[in-house]
Design a protein around this motif. Structure first.
Motif, PDB file in Angstrom:
ATOM      1  N   LEU A 213     -54.544 -14.086 -10.462  1.00  0.00           N
ATOM      2  CA  LEU A 213     -56.006 -14.023 -10.560  1.00  0.00           C
ATOM      3  C   LEU A 213     -56.604 -15.337 -10.059  1.00  0.00           C
ATOM      4  O   LEU A 213     -56.181 -16.411 -10.478  1.00  0.00           O
ATOM      5  N   HIS A 214     -57.565 -15.247  -9.169  1.00  0.00           N
ATOM      6  CA  HIS A 214     -58.272 -16.431  -8.658  1.00  0.00           C
ATOM      7  C   HIS A 214     -59.641 -16.496  -9.327  1.00  0.00           C
ATOM      8  O   HIS A 214     -60.494 -15.625  -9.114  1.00  0.00           O
ATOM      9  N   LEU A 358     -59.206 -14.822 -19.634  1.00  0.00           N
ATOM     10  CA  LEU A 358     -58.088 -14.852 -20.585  1.00  0.00           C
ATOM     11  C   LEU A 358     -58.393 -13.974 -21.795  1.00  0.00           C
ATOM     12  O   LEU A 358     -57.520 -13.206 -22.253  1.00  0.00           O
ATOM     13  N   MET A 359     -59.611 -14.066 -22.311  1.00  0.00           N
ATOM     14  CA  MET A 359     -60.007 -13.244 -23.456  1.00  0.00           C
ATOM     15  C   MET A 359     -59.926 -11.750 -23.110  1.00  0.00           C
ATOM     16  O   MET A 359     -59.458 -10.933 -23.898  1.00  0.00           O
ATOM     17  N   GLU A 360     -60.370 -11.415 -21.903  1.00  0.00           N
ATOM     18  CA  GLU A 360     -60.333 -10.013 -21.466  1.00  0.00           C
ATOM     19  C   GLU A 360     -58.890  -9.514 -21.354  1.00  0.00           C
ATOM     20  O   GLU A 360     -58.571  -8.387 -21.740  1.00  0.00           O
ATOM     21  N   LEU A 361     -58.017 -10.372 -20.826  1.00  0.00           N
ATOM     22  CA  LEU A 361     -56.604  -9.996 -20.716  1.00  0.00           C
ATOM     23  C   LEU A 361     -55.991  -9.749 -22.094  1.00  0.00           C
ATOM     24  O   LEU A 361     -55.269  -8.770 -22.302  1.00  0.00           O
ATOM     25  N   PRO A 367     -53.394  -5.003 -24.297  1.00  0.00           N
ATOM     26  CA  PRO A 367     -53.269  -3.883 -25.245  1.00  0.00           C
ATOM     27  C   PRO A 367     -53.190  -2.531 -24.557  1.00  0.00           C
ATOM     28  O   PRO A 367     -52.435  -1.651 -25.004  1.00  0.00           O
ATOM     29  N   ASN A 368     -53.947  -2.334 -23.462  1.00  0.00           N
ATOM     30  CA  ASN A 368     -53.888  -1.057 -22.724  1.00  0.00           C
ATOM     31  C   ASN A 368     -52.513  -0.847 -22.101  1.00  0.00           C
ATOM     32  O   ASN A 368     -51.974   0.265 -22.121  1.00  0.00           O
ATOM     33  N   GLN A 376     -45.349  -1.649 -29.238  1.00  0.00           N
ATOM     34  CA  GLN A 376     -46.245  -2.237 -30.234  1.00  0.00           C
ATOM     35  C   GLN A 376     -45.799  -3.626 -30.695  1.00  0.00           C
ATOM     36  O   GLN A 376     -46.519  -4.294 -31.426  1.00  0.00           O
ATOM     37  N   ASP A 377     -44.615  -4.056 -30.290  1.00  0.00           N
ATOM     38  CA  ASP A 377     -44.067  -5.319 -30.793  1.00  0.00           C
ATOM     39  C   ASP A 377     -43.945  -6.379 -29.706  1.00  0.00           C
ATOM     40  O   ASP A 377     -43.109  -7.280 -29.799  1.00  0.00           O
ATOM     41  N   ALA A 378     -44.749  -6.283 -28.659  1.00  0.00           N
ATOM     42  CA  ALA A 378     -44.647  -7.238 -27.548  1.00  0.00           C
ATOM     43  C   ALA A 378     -45.167  -8.611 -27.983  1.00  0.00           C
ATOM     44  O   ALA A 378     -46.112  -8.724 -28.771  1.00  0.00           O
ATOM     45  N   THR A 379     -44.528  -9.649 -27.466  1.00  0.00           N
ATOM     46  CA  THR A 379     -44.956 -11.030 -27.721  1.00  0.00           C
ATOM     47  C   THR A 379     -45.622 -11.574 -26.466  1.00  0.00           C
ATOM     48  O   THR A 379     -45.074 -11.446 -25.366  1.00  0.00           O
ATOM     49  N   ILE A 380     -46.786 -12.170 -26.622  1.00  0.00           N
ATOM     50  CA  ILE A 380     -47.525 -12.722 -25.490  1.00  0.00           C
ATOM     51  C   ILE A 380     -47.273 -14.224 -25.441  1.00  0.00           C
ATOM     52  O   ILE A 380     -47.530 -14.939 -26.415  1.00  0.00           O
TER      53      ILE A 380
END
Length: 456
Positions: A213-214, A358-361, A367-368, A376-380
């Motif tokens: 993303l630019h 970043l907030m939108e992501l 989440p989408n 449901q258990d992904a770590t960012i």
């Protein structure tokens, strides 16, 4: 403890989890002394780990130079071997002598090692070899080069294997690679750029899905950037006018913005530094200040940037730094004011350009994607360039952008006579709590300053 031949123990060694090009680097360096220069981003940790594992035996005495504290802990934990030692200043001399005689892998600081080698506490003739990390820094303190010279004077058979992940560091100055190799006492050079065919093939098989993303900067930031670049251009021209007899081709506005600017200055001016006038030295200091401002604008928040810029608008600073009196500086001061206050002089700071995407992501896009994958258990994991950015994002995600900026403004004692409508969602009790926290932080800082002055 015996002085083993390089690579004598690696014939049947199982190489753990290395890619094809990493295996080739290992095989190249294990059988011959040399300097390995890898491209930025090519991790050499596994190669170094397997080399350490090869020589991790009481029959060898291998010393690792230039390892950070984190690297020492990482390799020690990963090797999980009693023959790995971290030698620090807290260890007394008798214990260190016994530890050296025990063989194995030793992580030693060059300051301690120089003394131990000069005092004959280390059996130099019994050293199997040296592993030098960050080889491009060998001339920064010259201690590493001195250690290797003492080693080679008494030991002609032991190995020296050096590694560096900073190819750019070798492009500054004339014959820098040759000088480093001479200081390392190695004859072989192994260069691994990202476009090497084996590297491309290895990484292509495990290519991640990357979305880039630019994010454009705001109009206010564009104008501020332009004013700072104008000031840098004027400073560079004045510096070259005062030193027309010197070769200063590398000192340009473009080079002022790159990461290696300080090393360029060092390479260009170290030899003639004693010939520079006080005015020239001040202009060089101004260039560093302006470079710091433009980087702060891009990577820090508007409140912090405005606070730093305002700190330069004083009579005391203007007596030394003439850029403050130039026209672009006045435009810079007024434009930076608009980053934090609106036309009605209300506190209405801009957000950092990257915060909203970043907030939108985090709230929408990720989440989408997780719903699509039924995960449901992904770590960012958010990777940042430095600790300050980590701290900043941690506070922004915890309190929200407005709350964070208000806290920063209170901490930095900015004048806040009135808040804009964007702060209506923050209740007065919360604002009072933030004010109290800011005052407490300022008192703590004052107390630490007075304590430091008293100690001094």
């Amino acid at each position: 403890m015996t002085n083993s031949a390089p690579g004598s123990q690696c014939t049947n060694l199982h190489l753990q989890g290395m890619l094809e090009f990493e295996t080739q680097i290992f095989l190249d360096i294990i059988y011959s002394d040399g300097l390995v220069i890898g491209a930025k981003g090519l991790n050499l940790d596994l190669v170094i780990f397997n080399i350490l594992k090869t020589y991790c035996d009481p029959g060898n005495l291998v010393i690792v130079l230039n390892a950070t504290e984190q690297e020492e802990k990482y390799y020690t934990k990963k090797l999980n071997d009693p023959n790995v030692y971290n030698t620090t200043g807290s260890t007394n001399t008798t214990e260190r002598e016994d530890v050296y005689l025990s063989g194995g892998i030793h992580f030693v600081t060059t300051r301690i090692l120089v003394v131990d080698m000069l005092k004959k506490r280390v059996p130099i003739d019994k050293i199997t070899g040296f592993i030098v990390l960050r080889a491009h820094r060998i001339f920064e303190s010259c201690q590493e080069a001195f250690v290797l010279r003492l080693y080679r004077q008494s030991n002609k058979t032991g190995f020296i294997k050096a590694f560096s992940n900073s190819a750019q560091s070798f492009t500054i100055g004339f014959g820098h690679v040759e000088r480093v190799m001479r200081a390392l006492f190695v004859k072989e050079l192994y260069i691994w750029p990202r476009f090497q065919s084996m590297v491309i093939e290895s990484l292509k098989k495990r290519a991640p899905n990357v979305i880039e993303l630019h994010i454009p900067i705001s109009e206010n930031m564009k104008k501020i950037q332009m004013h700072i670049l104008d000031l840098m251009n004027m400073t560079v021209k004045e510096l070259k006018r005062l030193n027309s007899s010197l070769e200063l081709q590398e000192i340009t506005v473009e080079n002022c913005l790159i990461q290696k600017f300080h090393k360029i200055l060092q390479a260009q001016l170290d030899v003639v530094w004693h010939q520079l006038s006080g005015r020239s030295c001040q202009l060089l200091a101004d260039l560093k200040t302006l470079r710091h401002l433009i980087l702060t604008m891009l990577y820090s928040d508007p409140v912090t940037f405005y606070s730093i810029v305002s700190g330069y608008r004083t009579k005391e600073y203007a007596q030394n730094a003439s850029w403050v009196l130039l026209e672009p500086a006045e435009l810079l001061f007024s434009q930076s004011h608009s980053l934090v206050y609106n036309k009605d002089k209300e506190f209405d700071p801009e957000f950092c350009p990257k915060w909203e995407p970043l907030m939108e992501l985090l709230k929408v896009e990720i989440p989408n994607e997780m719903k699509k994958c039924n995960n449901q258990d992904a770590t960012i994991l958010i990777l940042c360039s430095d600790y300050r950015t980590c701290y900043q994002l941690n506070k922004v995600l915890r309190y929200g952008p407005l709350d964070y900026l208000l806290r920063e403004a209170k901490k930095r004692k900015l004048n806040i006579n009135k808040l804009s409508k964007s702060f209506d969602d923050i209740n007065s009790a919360e604002i009072e709590k933030i004010s109290e926290a800011g005052n407490a932080s300022n008192k703590k800082m004052k107390g630490e300053d007075s304590k430091n002055r008293a100690t001094t």
